[in-house]
Write a protein that holds these residues in place. Structure first.
Motif, PDB file in Angstrom:
ATOM      1  N   MET A 317       0.863  -1.180   0.000  1.00 55.78           N
ATOM      2  CA  MET A 317       0.000   0.000   0.000  1.00 55.78           C
ATOM      3  C   MET A 317       0.901   1.232   0.000  1.00 55.78           C
ATOM      4  N   ALA A 318       1.730   1.319  -1.047  1.00 57.20           N
ATOM      5  CA  ALA A 318       2.708   2.393  -1.162  1.00 57.20           C
ATOM      6  C   ALA A 318       2.026   3.727  -1.432  1.00 57.20           C
ATOM      7  N   ALA A 319       2.764   4.802  -1.211  1.00 57.15           N
ATOM      8  CA  ALA A 319       2.225   6.145  -1.427  1.00 57.15           C
ATOM      9  C   ALA A 319       1.812   6.365  -2.876  1.00 57.15           C
ATOM     10  N   THR A 320       2.442   5.661  -3.800  1.00 60.16           N
ATOM     11  CA  THR A 320       2.064   5.813  -5.209  1.00 60.16           C
ATOM     12  C   THR A 320       0.634   5.345  -5.453  1.00 60.16           C
ATOM     13  N   LYS A 321       0.217   4.328  -4.695  1.00 61.03           N
ATOM     14  CA  LYS A 321      -1.180   3.901  -4.806  1.00 61.03           C
ATOM     15  C   LYS A 321      -2.113   4.979  -4.246  1.00 61.03           C
ATOM     16  N   ILE A 322      -1.811   5.452  -3.059  1.00 59.89           N
ATOM     17  CA  ILE A 322      -2.676   6.416  -2.393  1.00 59.89           C
ATOM     18  C   ILE A 322      -2.833   7.684  -3.220  1.00 59.89           C
ATOM     19  N   THR A 323      -1.769   8.095  -3.877  1.00 57.87           N
ATOM     20  CA  THR A 323      -1.795   9.307  -4.689  1.00 57.87           C
ATOM     21  C   THR A 323      -2.813   9.215  -5.815  1.00 57.87           C
ATOM     22  N   GLU A 324      -3.098   8.008  -6.288  1.00 59.75           N
ATOM     23  CA  GLU A 324      -4.085   7.845  -7.358  1.00 59.75           C
ATOM     24  C   GLU A 324      -5.451   8.393  -6.941  1.00 59.75           C
ATOM     25  N   PHE A 325      -5.797   8.241  -5.674  1.00 59.61           N
ATOM     26  CA  PHE A 325      -7.079   8.771  -5.201  1.00 59.61           C
ATOM     27  C   PHE A 325      -7.061  10.293  -5.170  1.00 59.61           C
ATOM     28  N   TYR A 326      -6.017  10.880  -4.618  1.00 54.15           N
ATOM     29  CA  TYR A 326      -5.968  12.345  -4.530  1.00 54.15           C
ATOM     30  C   TYR A 326      -5.903  12.996  -5.903  1.00 54.15           C
ATOM     31  N   ASP A 327      -5.420  12.281  -6.907  1.00 50.88           N
ATOM     32  CA  ASP A 327      -5.355  12.811  -8.263  1.00 50.88           C
ATOM     33  C   ASP A 327      -6.530  12.362  -9.128  1.00 50.88           C
ATOM     34  N   ASP A 328      -7.472  11.637  -8.539  1.00 48.64           N
ATOM     35  CA  ASP A 328      -8.642  11.171  -9.283  1.00 48.64           C
ATOM     36  C   ASP A 328      -9.377  12.377  -9.887  1.00 48.64           C
ATOM     37  N   PRO A 329      -9.639  12.370 -11.192  1.00 51.24           N
ATOM     38  CA  PRO A 329     -10.250  13.557 -11.819  1.00 51.24           C
ATOM     39  C   PRO A 329     -11.641  13.869 -11.284  1.00 51.24           C
ATOM     40  N   VAL A 330     -12.415  12.847 -10.922  1.00 46.09           N
ATOM     41  CA  VAL A 330     -13.752  13.096 -10.372  1.00 46.09           C
ATOM     42  C   VAL A 330     -13.633  13.772  -9.013  1.00 46.09           C
ATOM     43  N   LYS A 331     -12.738  13.259  -8.171  1.00 46.62           N
ATOM     44  CA  LYS A 331     -12.530  13.876  -6.854  1.00 46.62           C
ATOM     45  C   LYS A 331     -12.002  15.304  -7.000  1.00 46.62           C
ATOM     46  N   CYS A 332     -11.023  15.492  -7.864  1.00 48.04           N
ATOM     47  CA  CYS A 332     -10.428  16.828  -8.025  1.00 48.04           C
ATOM     48  C   CYS A 332     -11.463  17.831  -8.520  1.00 48.04           C
ATOM     49  N   ALA A 333     -12.311  17.411  -9.465  1.00 48.73           N
ATOM     50  CA  ALA A 333     -13.349  18.308  -9.971  1.00 48.73           C
ATOM     51  C   ALA A 333     -14.347  18.650  -8.870  1.00 48.73           C
ATOM     52  N   SER A 334     -14.681  17.663  -8.034  1.00 51.31           N
ATOM     53  CA  SER A 334     -15.606  17.893  -6.921  1.00 51.31           C
ATOM     54  C   SER A 334     -15.007  18.874  -5.918  1.00 51.31           C
ATOM     55  N   ASP A 335     -13.755  18.669  -5.541  1.00 52.51           N
ATOM     56  CA  ASP A 335     -13.091  19.563  -4.593  1.00 52.51           C
ATOM     57  C   ASP A 335     -12.997  20.984  -5.148  1.00 52.51           C
ATOM     58  N   GLN A 336     -12.646  21.103  -6.424  1.00 56.38           N
ATOM     59  CA  GLN A 336     -12.492  22.424  -7.038  1.00 56.38           C
ATOM     60  C   GLN A 336     -13.832  23.153  -7.101  1.00 56.38           C
ATOM     61  N   ALA A 337     -14.883  22.435  -7.509  1.00 63.17           N
ATOM     62  CA  ALA A 337     -16.205  23.056  -7.592  1.00 63.17           C
ATOM     63  C   ALA A 337     -16.681  23.501  -6.217  1.00 63.17           C
ATOM     64  N   SER A 338     -16.422  22.690  -5.198  1.00 61.76           N
ATOM     65  CA  SER A 338     -16.834  23.034  -3.840  1.00 61.76           C
ATOM     66  C   SER A 338     -16.152  24.318  -3.377  1.00 61.76           C
ATOM     67  N   MET A 339     -14.856  24.425  -3.637  1.00 62.28           N
ATOM     68  CA  MET A 339     -14.111  25.618  -3.228  1.00 62.28           C
ATOM     69  C   MET A 339     -14.594  26.850  -3.994  1.00 62.28           C
ATOM     70  N   GLU A 340     -14.747  26.723  -5.297  1.00 66.18           N
ATOM     71  CA  GLU A 340     -15.158  27.868  -6.102  1.00 66.18           C
ATOM     72  C   GLU A 340     -16.551  28.358  -5.706  1.00 66.18           C
ATOM     73  N   GLN A 341     -17.470  27.455  -5.458  1.00 68.95           N
ATOM     74  CA  GLN A 341     -18.825  27.859  -5.090  1.00 68.95           C
ATOM     75  C   GLN A 341     -18.853  28.525  -3.723  1.00 68.95           C
ATOM     76  N   ALA A 342     -17.981  28.067  -2.816  1.00 71.19           N
ATOM     77  CA  ALA A 342     -17.924  28.689  -1.485  1.00 71.19           C
ATOM     78  C   ALA A 342     -17.538  30.156  -1.584  1.00 71.19           C
TER      79      ALA A 342
END
Length: 395
Positions: A317-342
């Motif tokens: 369960m190396a950091a390279t695996k975990i990074t895939e989640f933080y770079d997930d395009p669906v997650k990133c788009a959700s986080d960005q939209a949440s910040m912009e709308q706030a």
């Protein structure tokens, strides 16, 4: 020593949803939380259509719907005028009721541990969680879903960076009409009348037999208005929104007024082996923007339907695996939209200047146009009876 594939720390909405999804997928899970029943907690109190769609997609809507109340028809108003009566698509609930309903959907195969996680150590192979009851849980992956708690994050060297302190404040309380059995509307969204009010909107919606109010304001916790709101809530509400009274009539605030400030923050140092952060444990959202639950569900759906099954299919369960989640395009788009709308909602609600005033009027005219078009398409659609002042749609 307990052994599992995934140890989830925190059984709030994010953690219990993750446990329900992973357990249903046949993955070995331990869900760790100190509360056998989730206690009363003032957080989000509505889900909208897209959020319900996610629950349907992950197969949990049927279990959650009994804990919620459909709003049926919503009046949208500003400056004392109803500018739209739209079909409802939101569902009200008390947050602890929703979380406990999600906990009830967690399969029996999930190992639910009623204890506090007091320590965590991680590596590229096995993770270890120590508990307040003296037990230890070993897992291939730790999911940190314990919201605003910081103790375990500090042990891991994960840092929280506040980007907007007290970005907004949410007030929650129940209302009832003083001289009638019920309000004319099924639900109401009322936008701020002036920037001096320092508010985004007031939303009234049913939870069970009660009419719940969530008021979103942009103030500091030492603002005298909050003190006035506690002492004389009815007067304070009408002082803030002078043209609200024709829509609601005289009102009584029932029960306690709950007040919750929201800081916006992001996380640093989180790209580590063996542990992944979801929901508020990773980054907060602004309740006024209404993106928090959507962001939680987006996190959990991507993590549990895409990444964890892939990670468990190979050793380590190396950091390279975990990074895939933080770079997930669906997650990133959700986080960005949440910040912009706030930030956008805060700015358009309270910023001074011609540009922001033009935006406020543009939003008002757009909503009024949508409402007028809706009335023309369905002039006899049932949806509530307006009072003598509120019966006309704003032009």
């Amino acid at each position: 020593m307990r052994e599992t594939d995934v140890a989830i720390i925190g059984a709030g909405l994010a953690g219990s949803t993750a446990a329900a999804m992973l357990g249903r997928a046949g993955i070995s899970v331990a869900l760790i939380d100190p509360h056998p029943v989730y206690p009363p907690d003032f957080r989000c109190e509505k889900l909208d259509g897209p959020q319900i769609d996610i629950l349907r997609r992950i197969g949990l809507a049927d279990q959650m719907m009994p804990a919620m109340t459909y709003d049926k028809t919503v009046w949208v108003a500003r400056l004392g005028r109803v500018i739209d009566r739209r079909p409802g698509d939101q569902y009200g609930f008390l947050y602890d009721g929703l979380v406990n309903a999600m906990r009830a959907a967690v399969p029996a195969a999930v190992d639910v541990i009623v204890a506090k996680a007091t320590g965590v150590s991680t590596s590229a192979d096995k993770q270890q969680v120590t508990l307040s009851n003296g037990e230890t849980v070993r897992a291939r992956l730790v999911v940190l879903a314990n919201g605003l708690n910081v103790g375990l994050r500090h042990q891991l060297g994960v840092e929280r960076i506040v980007t907007s302190a007290c970005h907004s404040i949410t007030l929650g309380f129940d209302l009832k009409p003083r001289h009638a059995l019920a309000f004319d509307f099924g639900a109401l969204t009322y936008y701020g009348e002036t920037i001096a009010a320092r508010m985004a909107y007031l939303t009234l919606f049913p939870i069970g037999s009660s009419m719940r109010a969530n008021l979103m304001v942009y103030r500091t916790m030492d603002d005298p208005w909050l003190r006035d709101m506690r002492r004389a809530p009815e007067t304070s509400l009408f002082d803030l929104m002078p043209n609200l009274r024709p829509l609601t009539g005289e009102i009584d605030v029932v029960g306690p007024i709950k007040i919750r400030p929201a800081d916006l923050y992001v996380t640093q140092g989180h790209r580590q082996a063996g542990v992944v952060l979801v929901g508020d444990a990773f980054a907060t959202s602004c309740p006024a923007a209404g993106t928090g639950t959507r962001k939680v569900f987006a996190d959990v759906e991507q993590l549990c339907s895409v990444h964890i099954p892939n990670w468990l299919a190979s050793p380590g369960m190396a950091a390279t695996k975990i990074t895939e989640f933080y770079d997930d395009p669906v997650k990133c788009a959700s986080d960005q939209a949440s910040m912009e709308q706030a930030y956008q909602l805060r700015s358009v609600s309270i910023n001074d200047g011609l540009i922001w005033e033009a935006q406020r009027w543009a939003r008002f005219i757009l909503r009024a146009g949508i409402g007028a078009a809706r009335q023309l398409r369905a002039p006899h659609r049932p949806g509530g009876h307006a009072g003598p002042t509120s019966g006309k749609l704003a032009a």
